[in-house]
Each structure stands twice: as C-alpha cells, then as structure tokens.
Design a protein around this motif. Structure first.
Motif, PDB file in Angstrom:
ATOM      1  N   ALA A 255      98.696  -5.178  45.344  1.00  0.00           N
ATOM      2  CA  ALA A 255      99.751  -6.134  44.561  1.00  0.00           C
ATOM      3  C   ALA A 255     100.804  -5.377  43.499  1.00  0.00           C
ATOM      4  CB  ALA A 255      98.825  -7.026  43.777  1.00  0.00           C
ATOM      5  N   THR A 258     104.621  -6.957  38.382  1.00  0.00           N
ATOM      6  CA  THR A 258     105.841  -7.538  37.933  1.00  0.00           C
ATOM      7  C   THR A 258     105.760  -8.080  36.601  1.00  0.00           C
ATOM      8  OG1 THR A 258     107.688  -9.046  38.609  1.00  0.00           O
ATOM      9  CG2 THR A 258     105.327  -9.728  39.005  1.00  0.00           C
ATOM     10  N   LEU A 281     103.655 -16.229  41.986  1.00  0.00           N
ATOM     11  CA  LEU A 281     103.582 -14.785  42.122  1.00  0.00           C
ATOM     12  C   LEU A 281     102.099 -14.349  42.549  1.00  0.00           C
ATOM     13  CD1 LEU A 281     104.688 -13.555  38.628  1.00  0.00           C
ATOM     14  CD2 LEU A 281     105.926 -13.652  40.725  1.00  0.00           C
ATOM     15  N   ALA A 286     101.428 -10.594  44.065  1.00  0.00           N
ATOM     16  CA  ALA A 286     101.947  -9.475  42.690  1.00  0.00           C
ATOM     17  C   ALA A 286     100.844  -9.621  41.691  1.00  0.00           C
ATOM     18  CB  ALA A 286     103.037 -10.386  42.570  1.00  0.00           C
ATOM     19  N   ASP A 287     100.838  -8.462  41.213  1.00  0.00           N
ATOM     20  CA  ASP A 287     100.138  -8.241  40.055  1.00  0.00           C
ATOM     21  C   ASP A 287     100.742  -8.651  38.862  1.00  0.00           C
ATOM     22  OD1 ASP A 287      98.027  -7.602  38.635  1.00  0.00           O
ATOM     23  OD2 ASP A 287      98.112  -5.509  38.519  1.00  0.00           O
ATOM     24  N   TYR A 288     100.000  -9.390  37.863  1.00  0.00           N
ATOM     25  CA  TYR A 288     100.712  -9.724  36.769  1.00  0.00           C
ATOM     26  C   TYR A 288      99.692  -9.547  35.587  1.00  0.00           C
ATOM     27  CZ  TYR A 288     103.632 -13.352  34.146  1.00  0.00           C
ATOM     28  OH  TYR A 288     104.348 -13.846  33.337  1.00  0.00           O
ATOM     29  N   PHE A 380     108.303  -8.751  47.215  1.00  0.00           N
ATOM     30  CA  PHE A 380     107.114  -7.923  47.075  1.00  0.00           C
ATOM     31  C   PHE A 380     106.544  -7.309  48.242  1.00  0.00           C
ATOM     32  CE2 PHE A 380     106.523 -11.376  43.666  1.00  0.00           C
ATOM     33  CZ  PHE A 380     106.982 -10.695  42.685  1.00  0.00           C
ATOM     34  N   HIS A 381     106.684  -7.759  49.533  1.00  0.00           N
ATOM     35  CA  HIS A 381     106.237  -6.873  50.664  1.00  0.00           C
ATOM     36  C   HIS A 381     107.124  -7.169  51.805  1.00  0.00           C
ATOM     37  CE1 HIS A 381     102.454  -7.690  48.382  1.00  0.00           C
ATOM     38  NE2 HIS A 381     102.677  -8.653  48.243  1.00  0.00           N
TER      39      HIS A 381
END
Length: 397
Positions: A255, A258, A281, A286-288, A380-381
């Motif tokens: 991940a 962001t 996200l 996605a990491d947050y 993201f991917h």
C-alpha cells in the motif's frame, strides 16, 4: 455488520413511530379523499410489483404498501438521528387515512433539483423529461441539461444565488429535491412546504462509502416508479464494483503512502479516518497516516505536521483547487520538496470540468462509483488496470 445494525435500528424506530401514527391519530384529518372517490381503486392490488431494497446507504429507507410507499430520511446531523418521512401515493388511488405525513403523488411528473449531484441520477433513469427546474446552469456538466435550459424546457430557479419561490410555484412543481445540510431548513423551504410543495432533502454526502452514496439514485427511482430500471442499472454497477474489489484483494500486496488536502495559511485539513474520502483510499489499498483517526470529516493539523510526512509520501490526492504543478508551486515553494511533486504523482478530481465551474465528479461521478474506484486504483496500482484511462481524476502536470 455495524452499518447494517445501525440502519436496522433506525428503521425499527421509524416503523414504531409510523405504527403509532397509523393507530393513534384518529382525530387528524385524512390526507386523501374518501375511497369512493376512486372507483377504479383496488385495495387488494399491489401497485408496485417491482421494489427496491436499500443495502448500502444509511441515510434513507423505503417501505412498500399496496398503493403507497413510505419514504424515511435519516438525518445524522447530531448525536440523535432526525427522521423525516413522506407518503408516496400512486396517482388515482387514495392516501391512507389517519396518517399525518406529507403526501407526494407518484410517479412525479414535475421535479426541481437544487444540486448537480441529482443530475447523474436523472440521467441513469432516463428521466430528464421529469426534470423541470435546476439551481443554475453555470455549474452543470451534462450537455443535455444545458441544451434543455437553453431551450426553456428546464428553468433556472436560483440564477442569482437566491431561490425563486415564485418561479417554483408557477411551474406547478410537485417535489423539490434539495441537499440536507444542518442549516437546510431555511425560510424558502419552509415557505414551499406551507404551500404543500414537498421538499425532499438528499443527504448522500453523509455516506461513508461509494456504493452508499450512489444508492441514493433509488430514492429518485421510487419517486418516479422506476424500480425495475434502477434495480437493473444498480446491479450492473455493484457487479463491476465488486470485480474491482476482487482484483485488489487478489493482486495488491503493498500500500503506497498518500496525503490529502492542502494548507490554508498555517492550517492543513486532511481527511479523517472515518471519512468518505479515506474510505476510498482504504478500499483501493493506499496507506494513510491518519487511518486510525475517528473523524468523519476533516482533521485540522499544522503545516509542519503534514509537511514532514509529505516529504516522503508516494502520492498526494485532492490538493484543494490545484489543477497544475504550477498551482502547487504558487501556493508554497516548499511543496516542491515533496516526493510526490518530484515524481508527478499528485492527482485531483478535475478530470471533467467546465469553464463555468461545473465538475462532473460531483454529477455523473456520484452514480458511477465503479468508475471512480477504477480511477483511484489506476492511480495507486496502475498495473492492475492497464487499459483504464482516468475519467474523473487528473494528474497534475
């Protein structure tokens, strides 16, 4: 699931209230004429063989009866959920007696929309002929709606920023679709309601997931008796949405980090850990940094706090009104230190916008959650969706 339990609790409380209204208000006047005034009415007939179920949204629910529906709107403005209900009565049939709720005759033939978020819903339901008024053309993206306004088929009811109640009355409007914010009970809405013009406030902005927000199209469908069409369309959306989720679950191993938002002076508002923005996200893997926060809106942080994280964040999503890297530099040269600035991995929601200020992300994007999800996954991917081109998001250049 917690969301389902909450929704069921809301429904139970509302149903209890409705039962009380039905059996306890013997002294109130009926909302309808006597049944003898409707010689073709069959009280045993199910006038709505096609029905919708509310599976994702926490903001509204529908009950079906033989010749009417009960619409419940759950407004999460405070600790206590405020509920507003309407009776949607099939044309040519009587409203139920001794139920003291506003009545809307369906299918609605003349609707006014005060938000562009409704326009995508009218589009997917092929219902622009029932749309007779909008707030103003300036913020509209759909070319068909713009053409209908120019041709006088759709009227601007708030062209100068103030709702023109007289115009809505003259149009013989049957329902006004507004947006339900805490301060939405303004004098204009109250005036319309006193004149028996129902105001139905859409609160899709309270939903925390994409499908929950999109499911508000079913509210419009029940007003138009288009359950069969909305069930077909929404099932297709759910299927495609799930296919993307399955792909994420199968393929994504890492991940990327962001950040969100942009500084306003010394303050930087980022999306909360229970917000709609973060939920997107989260499902896109996605990491947050603030994923454990409990805010459903935004979190106010100092510039320095976010700056330290932004230096190494892989991505930067939705930086305010910025549309280009130059916009970012102009705001503060220190943003040029960010990894995302150097790698040009900054994205915003201006993939489809008009010169007048319209943004299709807040219009058609509302009822295309599968496309929005694909956009976010593409960011993201990108290897997961090699053929997908960004639709609602844009890469800042």
């Amino acid at each position: 699931m917690k969301k389902t339990e909450k929704r069921n609790a809301h429904r139970g409380a509302v149903y209890t209230l409705l039962c009380f209204l039905m059996v306890g208000f013997f002294a109130c006047q009926s909302n309808s004429k006597n049944q003898s005034d409707f010689p073709d009415f069959d009280p045993k007939k199910d006038y709505f063989p096609e029905k919708v179920s509310i599976d994702h949204s926490i903001g509204f629910d529908i009950e079906y009866h033989n010749n009417y529906k009960t619409l419940h709107l759950f407004r999460h403005y405070n600790e206590v959920v405020d509920t507003v209900s309407f009776l949607l009565v099939q044309r040519g049939t009587p409203a139920p007696e001794r139920v003291d709720l506003p009545v809307i005759s369906i299918p609605v033939r003349k609707a006014v929309s005060l938000s562009t978020t409704h326009l995508g819903m009218f589009k997917i339901l092929d219902a622009f002929d029932q749309l007779k008024g909008i707030e103003r053309k300036q913020y509209v993206s759909n070319p068909t709606v713009i053409e209908m306004v120019d041709a006088g088929k759709i009227i601007e009811v708030e062209p100068s920023g103030t709702l023109n109640v007289e115009t809505i009355i003259d149009m013989e409007t049957e329902v006004v679709l507004g947006v339900g914010y805490p301060n939405s009970q303004n004098e204009s809405f109250q005036q319309l309601q006193r004149l028996n013009i129902p105001v139905v406030l859409n609160a899709d902005w309270q939903e925390i997931d994409l499908l929950g927000r999109a499911e508000w199209v079913k509210l419009l469908a029940v007003l138009l008796n288009k359950e069969a069409l909305v069930n077909q369309k929404f099932a297709e959306i759910e299927e495609e949405f799930q296919s993307v989720l399955d792909l994420i679950a199968e393929k994504v191993k890492e991940a990327p980090l962001t950040i969100t938002g942009i500084a306003q002076g010394d303050a930087w508002h980022v999306s909360g850990g229970k917000s709609f923005a973060y939920n997107m996200l989260k499902i896109a893997r996605a990491d947050y940094p603030w994923k454990d926060d409990n805010s459903t809106g935004s979190i106010k942080l100092s510039f320095e706090t976010v700056y330290e994280i932004g230096l190494n964040a892989d991505f930067w999503i939705a930086p305010g009104s910025a549309r280009t890297l130059e916009n970012i530099r102009e705001r503060d040269p220190r943003y040029m230190d960010f990894k995302s600035y150097k790698n040009k991995t900054i994205y915003n929601v201006f993939g489809r916008n008009t010169e007048g200020g319209g943004n299709d992300y807040y219009e058609t994007g509302v009822i295309e959650p599968h496309i929005v999800l694909k956009d976010v996954v593409k960011i993201f991917h990108p290897e997961l969706l090699p053929d997908h081109q960004l639709v609602y998001y844009n890469q800042l250049k």
